[in-house]
Write a protein that holds these residues in place. Sequence first.
Motif, PDB file in Angstrom:
ATOM      1  N   ARG A  74       0.906  -1.108   0.038  1.00  0.00           N
ATOM      2  CA  ARG A  74      -0.011   0.008   0.036  1.00  0.00           C
ATOM      3  C   ARG A  74       0.772   1.204   0.105  1.00  0.00           C
ATOM      4  O   ARG A  74       0.451   2.376  -0.562  1.00  0.00           O
ATOM      5  CB  ARG A  74      -0.901   0.021   1.364  1.00  0.00           C
ATOM      6  N   LYS A  75       1.863   1.328   0.779  1.00  0.00           N
ATOM      7  CA  LYS A  75       2.661   2.387   0.810  1.00  0.00           C
ATOM      8  C   LYS A  75       3.456   2.634  -0.489  1.00  0.00           C
ATOM      9  O   LYS A  75       3.690   3.694  -0.860  1.00  0.00           O
ATOM     10  CB  LYS A  75       4.130   2.222   1.627  1.00  0.00           C
ATOM     11  N   LEU A  76       3.908   1.529  -1.213  1.00  0.00           N
ATOM     12  CA  LEU A  76       4.300   1.821  -2.540  1.00  0.00           C
ATOM     13  C   LEU A  76       3.494   2.223  -3.595  1.00  0.00           C
ATOM     14  O   LEU A  76       3.931   3.035  -4.359  1.00  0.00           O
ATOM     15  CB  LEU A  76       4.862   0.283  -3.228  1.00  0.00           C
ATOM     16  N   GLN A  77       2.164   1.974  -3.195  1.00  0.00           N
ATOM     17  CA  GLN A  77       1.076   2.535  -4.152  1.00  0.00           C
ATOM     18  C   GLN A  77       1.245   3.944  -4.005  1.00  0.00           C
ATOM     19  O   GLN A  77       0.532   4.782  -4.665  1.00  0.00           O
ATOM     20  CB  GLN A  77      -0.200   1.782  -3.966  1.00  0.00           C
ATOM     21  N   GLU A  78       1.389   4.413  -2.481  1.00  0.00           N
ATOM     22  CA  GLU A  78       1.203   5.749  -2.208  1.00  0.00           C
ATOM     23  C   GLU A  78       2.283   6.490  -3.028  1.00  0.00           C
ATOM     24  O   GLU A  78       2.358   7.781  -3.165  1.00  0.00           O
ATOM     25  CB  GLU A  78       1.565   5.975  -0.821  1.00  0.00           C
ATOM     26  N   GLY A  79       3.135   5.695  -3.606  1.00  0.00           N
ATOM     27  CA  GLY A  79       4.368   6.457  -4.554  1.00  0.00           C
ATOM     28  C   GLY A  79       5.765   6.382  -3.731  1.00  0.00           C
ATOM     29  O   GLY A  79       6.606   6.858  -4.401  1.00  0.00           O
ATOM     30  N   TYR A  80       5.894   5.756  -2.592  1.00  0.00           N
ATOM     31  CA  TYR A  80       7.240   5.668  -1.970  1.00  0.00           C
ATOM     32  C   TYR A  80       8.129   4.492  -2.943  1.00  0.00           C
ATOM     33  O   TYR A  80       7.503   3.738  -3.421  1.00  0.00           O
ATOM     34  CB  TYR A  80       7.214   5.034  -0.618  1.00  0.00           C
ATOM     35  N   GLU A  81       9.263   5.000  -3.025  1.00  0.00           N
ATOM     36  CA  GLU A  81      10.222   3.848  -3.820  1.00  0.00           C
ATOM     37  C   GLU A  81      10.737   2.755  -2.992  1.00  0.00           C
ATOM     38  O   GLU A  81      10.970   1.709  -3.419  1.00  0.00           O
ATOM     39  CB  GLU A  81      11.505   4.710  -4.364  1.00  0.00           C
ATOM     40  N   CYS A  82      10.746   2.959  -1.767  1.00  0.00           N
ATOM     41  CA  CYS A  82      11.182   1.864  -0.845  1.00  0.00           C
ATOM     42  C   CYS A  82      10.373   1.852   0.468  1.00  0.00           C
ATOM     43  O   CYS A  82       9.929   3.034   0.811  1.00  0.00           O
ATOM     44  CB  CYS A  82      12.516   2.047  -0.190  1.00  0.00           C
ATOM     45  N   VAL A  83      10.090   0.941   1.056  1.00  0.00           N
ATOM     46  CA  VAL A  83       9.307   0.682   2.237  1.00  0.00           C
ATOM     47  C   VAL A  83      10.160  -0.165   3.197  1.00  0.00           C
ATOM     48  O   VAL A  83      10.342  -1.370   3.005  1.00  0.00           O
ATOM     49  CB  VAL A  83       7.919   0.100   2.380  1.00  0.00           C
ATOM     50  N   PHE A  84      10.393   0.290   4.473  1.00  0.00           N
ATOM     51  CA  PHE A  84      11.434  -0.093   5.302  1.00  0.00           C
ATOM     52  C   PHE A  84      10.406  -0.362   6.882  1.00  0.00           C
ATOM     53  O   PHE A  84       9.630   0.682   7.065  1.00  0.00           O
ATOM     54  CB  PHE A  84      12.365   0.706   5.631  1.00  0.00           C
ATOM     55  N   GLY A  85      10.608  -1.564   7.335  1.00  0.00           N
ATOM     56  CA  GLY A  85       9.666  -1.666   8.601  1.00  0.00           C
ATOM     57  C   GLY A  85      10.512  -1.416   9.521  1.00  0.00           C
ATOM     58  O   GLY A  85      12.056  -1.373   9.571  1.00  0.00           O
ATOM     59  N   SER A  86      10.167  -1.320  10.693  1.00  0.00           N
ATOM     60  CA  SER A  86      10.937  -0.933  12.004  1.00  0.00           C
ATOM     61  C   SER A  86      10.068  -1.931  13.114  1.00  0.00           C
ATOM     62  O   SER A  86       9.154  -1.793  13.307  1.00  0.00           O
ATOM     63  CB  SER A  86      11.155   0.466  12.542  1.00  0.00           C
ATOM     64  N   ARG A  87      11.144  -2.818  13.980  1.00  0.00           N
ATOM     65  CA  ARG A  87      10.689  -3.596  14.977  1.00  0.00           C
ATOM     66  C   ARG A  87      10.988  -2.790  16.268  1.00  0.00           C
ATOM     67  O   ARG A  87      10.514  -3.159  17.264  1.00  0.00           O
ATOM     68  CB  ARG A  87      11.281  -4.893  15.203  1.00  0.00           C
TER      69      ARG A  87
END
Length: 257
Positions: A107-120
């Motif tokens: 979904r975040k990629l669909q918003e236009g971001y080129e990378c999506v990183f998670g944080s724990r």
Amino acid sequence: MLLSVVIPARDEQDCIESTVRELAAELAAANVPHEILVVDDASVDDTAATVNRLTSSIPSLRLLRNPGPHGFGCAVTFGIRSSRGDAAAVFMADLSDSPKDLVLYYRKLQEGYECVFGSRFIKGSHLIDYPAHKLILNRFANRFIAIIFGIRYNDVTNAFKCYRREVIEGIEPLLSKHYNLTVEMPLKAIIRGYSYTVVPISWRNRQTGVSKLRLKEMGSRYLFIVLYLWLEKHLSRGDYHRSGLQAPTREGRSQRA
Ligand SMILES: Nc1nc2c(ncn2[C@@H]2O[C@H](COP(=O)(O)OP(=O)(O)O)[C@@H](O)[C@H]2O)c(=O)[nH]1
Ligand SMILES: [Mg+2]
């Protein structure tokens, strides 16, 4: 937008089936067009046979065999280079990562971001059964990276991340042959100027099998890639930045091409 999910797997016969099934079900339920690529890396157990059997009931699944050299980084690189998606995510075979979080990444990629990183390690994340000694080393390593690169992101070392195709091409050539690839990919994307967002994710320790991470063998390799990228950031005068070459002018000064 087709999402390629690359799963490196070595000797994961006890968990690979549930991982692939849960992932495929979650992505299908969320209507995410996808392919799942399990990269077997000379497993001596039934990992490859299990995945092979599953391909008849899960059409989006493909079994790849890393011809070698072997190692986590080699396997992931091989999987990514074989992927056909508009974006690729790295996902662990032991189901430490959550398929729901992968949908969130998409979904975040669909918003236009080129990378999506998670944080724990931010508000909203969940960490279950993280071994204490690893946690101490992890927090130290991530703090060190954040300080020397001047970034706020605090979970660079986790492999579970997602990248658009242009980023995957822009961070080549990938050098790391082992777990240090988990640091090379996001750090290179950041220093080469790609956009990213950070979301809280959950992580739980494997329920079956054993960890393959040997920290003693990996420490110097992590340091190598971190220092290599630090040198790129500070000394390469933007030669590898996404915005293009900084061509030297006649006066010897640089300007953006
Ligand atoms: N293809 C491949 N996968 C590997 C290799 N080493 C580890 N993996 C996979 O990388 C993922 C993370 O490894 P794991 O042992 O769970 O490490 P930990 O979570 O850091 O303890 C799992 O999906 C493993 O199957 C390797 O040499 N080749
Ligand atoms: Mg694991």
